[in-house]
Write a protein that holds these residues in place. Structure first.
Motif, PDB file in Angstrom:
ATOM      1  N   PHE B  42       2.289 -10.081  -2.657  1.00  0.00           N
ATOM      2  CA  PHE B  42       0.955 -10.630  -2.370  1.00  0.00           C
ATOM      3  C   PHE B  42       0.326  -9.926  -1.175  1.00  0.00           C
ATOM      4  O   PHE B  42      -0.857  -9.565  -1.186  1.00  0.00           O
ATOM      5  N   LEU B  45      -0.845  -6.570  -2.080  1.00  0.00           N
ATOM      6  CA  LEU B  45      -2.106  -6.633  -2.830  1.00  0.00           C
ATOM      7  C   LEU B  45      -3.280  -6.845  -1.898  1.00  0.00           C
ATOM      8  O   LEU B  45      -4.346  -6.230  -2.048  1.00  0.00           O
ATOM      9  N   ILE B  59      -9.892  -6.782  -9.219  1.00  0.00           N
ATOM     10  CA  ILE B  59      -8.448  -6.962  -9.306  1.00  0.00           C
ATOM     11  C   ILE B  59      -8.089  -8.441  -9.431  1.00  0.00           C
ATOM     12  O   ILE B  59      -7.122  -8.810 -10.081  1.00  0.00           O
ATOM     13  N   LYS B  62      -8.265  -9.665 -12.955  1.00  0.00           N
ATOM     14  CA  LYS B  62      -7.145  -9.131 -13.723  1.00  0.00           C
ATOM     15  C   LYS B  62      -5.864  -9.931 -13.471  1.00  0.00           C
ATOM     16  O   LYS B  62      -5.143 -10.290 -14.391  1.00  0.00           O
ATOM     17  N   LEU B  63      -5.674 -10.220 -12.184  1.00  0.00           N
ATOM     18  CA  LEU B  63      -4.491 -10.993 -11.806  1.00  0.00           C
ATOM     19  C   LEU B  63      -4.551 -12.383 -12.417  1.00  0.00           C
ATOM     20  O   LEU B  63      -3.563 -12.886 -12.956  1.00  0.00           O
ATOM     21  N   ASP B  64      -5.749 -12.986 -12.329  1.00  0.00           N
ATOM     22  CA  ASP B  64      -5.936 -14.305 -12.923  1.00  0.00           C
ATOM     23  C   ASP B  64      -5.573 -14.290 -14.394  1.00  0.00           C
ATOM     24  O   ASP B  64      -4.860 -15.165 -14.895  1.00  0.00           O
ATOM     25  N   SER B  66      -3.719 -12.168 -16.100  1.00  0.00           N
ATOM     26  CA  SER B  66      -2.318 -11.963 -16.442  1.00  0.00           C
ATOM     27  C   SER B  66      -1.494 -13.190 -16.083  1.00  0.00           C
ATOM     28  O   SER B  66      -0.541 -13.536 -16.786  1.00  0.00           O
ATOM     29  N   MET B  67      -1.901 -13.882 -15.004  1.00  0.00           N
ATOM     30  CA  MET B  67      -1.205 -15.122 -14.653  1.00  0.00           C
ATOM     31  C   MET B  67      -1.416 -16.171 -15.730  1.00  0.00           C
ATOM     32  O   MET B  67      -0.486 -16.891 -16.097  1.00  0.00           O
ATOM     33  N   TRP B  70       0.663 -15.401 -18.578  1.00  0.00           N
ATOM     34  CA  TRP B  70       2.054 -15.736 -18.318  1.00  0.00           C
ATOM     35  C   TRP B  70       2.286 -17.241 -18.454  1.00  0.00           C
ATOM     36  O   TRP B  70       3.221 -17.691 -19.081  1.00  0.00           O
TER      37      TRP B  70
END
Lengths: 131, 246
Positions: B42, B45, B59, B62-64, B66-67, B70
Motif C-alpha cells: 500500500f 502504491l 490507478i 483499477k484497484l477498486d 480488481s478488489m 476478488w
C-alpha cells in the motif's frame, strides 16, 4: 478497573483449571476455551474504538477506502486465526493449531493478490514497448 | 504544485500512520510479517501514485475493480452457504407440487369411493361424482378438506317424464344427452324452482340442461354423503342432465 476484572477472571479460570485438570481434563479444556472466548468477545468492543480512529484518519487524509478495508480485513483474519489456534493449542493439538495459523497467513496473502496484480500491470505498462 | 505536493505528503504520512497502527493491532509476530507485506505494498502504491498518475489514468479505479473482482470470487466461494435459501425454496415448491398431486389423488379416490358407496346403498342412476377439495390452514399447515360434492345422475326416462309432465306429449324425438360442463345449479335453487314446472320446461327448451331431480332421491343421496363423509347438506349438489328435445 476493567483490566483488573480481566486479570481476575484469568487468574480464577487458571486456578479452576488447575484444580479440575487432575480429575477431568475435558472440563479443564472447556473452561479454558470459554474464558478465552469471553475475554476475546469483551475486547472486540474495545478494538472498535481503535478501528474508528483508523477510519477517521483514513477519511481525513485522502487514502482510498479500499486500503483501509483491506487492512481491517487483515487484522480480523489475524485475530481470528490466532484465537482459534490458541484454543486448539491449549488442547494439545499443536499441529492443527499451526495449520490454522497457516490458513490465516494464506488468507492474508490472498488479500495482497489484487494489489500485487495492479502493481505488476503498472510496472509492465511503464516498460517501453521494445520488441 | 505545492498543494499537490502537500496532498501527496499527507497521503504518505497517513498511510504510514495506518501501517503503524496495524502493526500494533496485530496479535503476534507470525502474522506481522504477512501484514507488513500488504501494508508495504500500500505504501509503495501511495508513494508511486504521482508517477502512476502520469502514466496511467486512474490507478484507484483499477484497484477498486480488481478488489471487487476478488471479493466477488470470494463471495462465490460462499455460495454453497447462501444456497440454503435456494434449497428451501426448491423444497417448498416441490412439496407444494407434491401436495397438489396428493390432493388430486385424494379427489379421485374420494370420488370413486362415494360413487361405489352410493351405487351400493341406493339404486339411483349415478353417472358421476365430482369432489372438490379446499385447502384449509390447520395447525400451521395447509390441509385438504372436502368442500363440495356434486353428484350427476343419469338422465333417465322417468325423470324426463316428470320434467315434461306439464307439456303435451309429442312424437318421440331422437334424444341426445348433453355432456358438456354446465354451470352447476344448486339443489336449493332447484327445489325453489320446482313448483313452477312450466317455467322450468320453457327454460329447458331454451337450452337449460339440468332437469329437476326427484326430491326423494336427492334427500337420500345427500344424507348418505353427509353421513359418510361429514359434509353439510348445502355442500352437496345433486344434478341431472335434462333430455333436450331437438
Amino acid at each position: 478497573m476493567e483490566m483488573i476484572q480481566i486479570v481476575g477472571l484469568g487468574l480464577m479460570a487458571t486456578v479452576l483449571i488447575l484444580v479440575v485438570r487432575e480429575q477431568k481434563p475435558m472440563f479443564a479444556f472447556l473452561l479454558a476455551a470459554f474464558t478465552g472466548l469471553f475475554i476475546f468477545l469483551y475486547l472486540i468492543g474495545k478494538i472498535e474504538m481503535v478501528i474508528s480512529v483508523l477510519e477517521d484518519l483514513a477519511n481525513r487524509s485522502g487514502i482510498p477506502s479500499i486500503y483501509l478495508k483491506t487492512v481491517l480485513k487483515i487484522i480480523g483474519i489475524a485475530y481470528i486465526a490466532e484465537f482459534g489456534a490458541q484454543i486448539v493449542r491449549d488442547a494439545g493439538q499443536e499441529s492443527i493449531a499451526s495449520k490454522i495459523e497457516f490458513a490465516g497467513k494464506i488468507f492474508i496473502l490472498v488479500m495482497a493478490v489484487p494489489i500485487i496484480s495492479v502493481i505488476v500491470e503498472t510496472v509492465i505498462g511503464l516498460l517501453p514497448d521494445g520488441s | 504544485m505545492v498543494a499537490w505536493l502537500s496532498d501527496w505528503l499527507r497521503d504518505i504520512i497517513a498511510i504510514i500512520l495506518l501501517a503503524v497502527f496495524v502493526e500494533l493491532l496485530l496479535p503476534n509476530r507470525a502474522m506481522q510479517r504477512y501484514a507488513r507485506l500488504v501494508v508495504g505494498l500500500f505504501i509503495l502504491l501511495t508513494i508511486l501514485s504521482p508517477i502512476l498518475k502520469l502514466i496511467q489514468s486512474d490507478i484507484g479505479a483499477k484497484l477498486d475493480e480488481s478488489m471487487a473482482k476478488w471479493s466477488r470470487s470470494a463471495l462465490e466461494g460462499d455460495m454453497q452457504m447462501t444456497g440454503l435459501n435456494q434449497i428451501k425454496q426448491d423444497a417448498e415448491a416441490m412439496s407444494a407440487k407434491r401436495s397438489l398431486e396428493a390432493a388430486k389423488l385424494t379427489e379421485r379416490t374420494l370420488e370413486a369411493s362415494i360413487l361405489s358407496e352410493l351405487s351400493e346403498r341406493t339404486d339411483a342412476p349415478i353417472a358421476g361424482v365430482d369432489a372438490t377439495l379446499k385447502w384449509v390452514n390447520a395447525a400451521g399447515q395447509l390441509a385438504p378438506l372436502l368442500s363440495q360434492v356434486t353428484v350427476t345422475l343419469k338422465a333417465s326416462e322417468e325423470s324426463n317424464s316428470i320434467a315434461l309432465e306439464g307439456a303435451t306429449v309429442e312424437k318421440v324425438q331422437p334424444v341426445i344427452v348433453d355432456v358438456q360442463v354446465q354451470p352447476i345449479v344448486p339443489r336449493d335453487g332447484l327445489s325453489i324452482e320446482a313448483p313452477n314446472k312450466e317455467k322450468r320446461n320453457q327454460e329447458e327448451q331454451l337450452g337449460g340442461s339440468w332437469s329437476p331431480v326427484d326430491p326423494a332421491v336427492t334427500a337420500e343421496l345427500s344424507s348418505l354423503i353427509a353421513k359418510g363423509w361429514g359434509l353439510a347438506e348445502k355442500q352437496i349438489t345433486i344434478r341431472q342432465p335434462a333430455i333436450q328435445p331437438r
